[in-house]
Design a protein around this motif. Structure first.
Motif, PDB file in Angstrom:
ATOM      1  N   ASN A  39      41.531  42.638  38.747  1.00  0.00           N
ATOM      2  CA  ASN A  39      41.033  43.830  38.069  1.00  0.00           C
ATOM      3  C   ASN A  39      40.931  43.438  36.594  1.00  0.00           C
ATOM      4  N   VAL A 131      43.046  43.689  45.582  1.00  0.00           N
ATOM      5  CA  VAL A 131      42.599  44.563  44.500  1.00  0.00           C
ATOM      6  C   VAL A 131      43.384  45.880  44.520  1.00  0.00           C
ATOM      7  N   LEU A 136      47.387  48.342  37.814  1.00  0.00           N
ATOM      8  CA  LEU A 136      46.325  48.667  36.853  1.00  0.00           C
ATOM      9  C   LEU A 136      46.826  48.530  35.430  1.00  0.00           C
TER      10      LEU A 136
END
Ligand SMILES: [Zn+2]
Ligand SMILES: [Zn+2]
Length: 192
Positions: A39, A131, A136
């Motif tokens: 990411n 993913v 994040l």
């Protein structure tokens, strides 16, 4: 027809299963990471080691692949932007259907991957799992102090770092006192 390369480490050659429901194969190998296992903040470097520990099991509809893949990730701490490297292990569990058994059946379910020529491409499954598992907002440590919001100083280098500045509310109060003291001060007219 399949364009898959049976020698590619992310392609499982399940010919030995022979479509006998219940037959099993294990794949314990190291593959080079393809691109895009990432990411914007963190990811598995291209070409680095992916340790596969998966099992392929023949079932009536196709082959059930399960197990896990481990790798090391590299990225930046979302608080202080220092490089971080976090070990990642993702579980994989996916049914791959025999492509040649689909045609006379309901093909509306595109979600289930298919395979033919006994070659299963694990890469899309792996990419989805990785993913989804990547943080994040990775941090170099749960106690990362991040950066000073005013100057960008890395606070771990000096937890006492601060800027000499007066809180605006105190500044207003200070101004009031200043005004009072001015009013209370000696007035030359009265004293004169
Ligand atoms: Zn940090
Ligand atoms: Zn600062």
């Amino acid at each position: 027809m399949s364009s898959l390369d049976g020698r590619s480490p992310l392609v499982l050659d399940v010919r030995e299963l022979g479509r006998r429901a219940g037959a099993m194969m294990t794949f314990d190998r190291v593959a080079a990471a393809p691109n895009d296992l990432a990411n914007p903040m963190i990811g598995i470097p291209v070409g680095s080691d992916l340790a596969l520990d998966v099992m392929a099991e023949s079932v009536v509809e196709g082959v059930w692949v399960s197990g896990n893949v481990s790798a090391s990730t590299q990225g930046s701490c979302s608080r202080c932007l220092e490089p971080v490297s976090i070990p990642l292990t993702v579980d994989i569990a996916e049914l791959f259907r025999y492509a040649d058994q689909i045609e006379d059946e309901d093909t509306s379910d595109d979600e289930i991957p298919t395979f033919d020529n006994d070659l299963i491409d694990l890469e899309p499954t792996l990419r989805d799992a990785v993913v989804l598992a990547l943080p994040l907002a990775p941090v170099c440590g749960e106690d990362c102090l991040g950066l000073c919001s005013q100057c960008g100083f890395e606070l771990k280098n000096d937890p006492n770092h601060q800027h000499d500045q007066t809180d605006p509310r105190w500044a207003a109060l200070g101004k009031m006192f200043t005004d009072d003291s001015a009013a209370d001060g000696p007035d030359p007219k009265e004293e004169g």
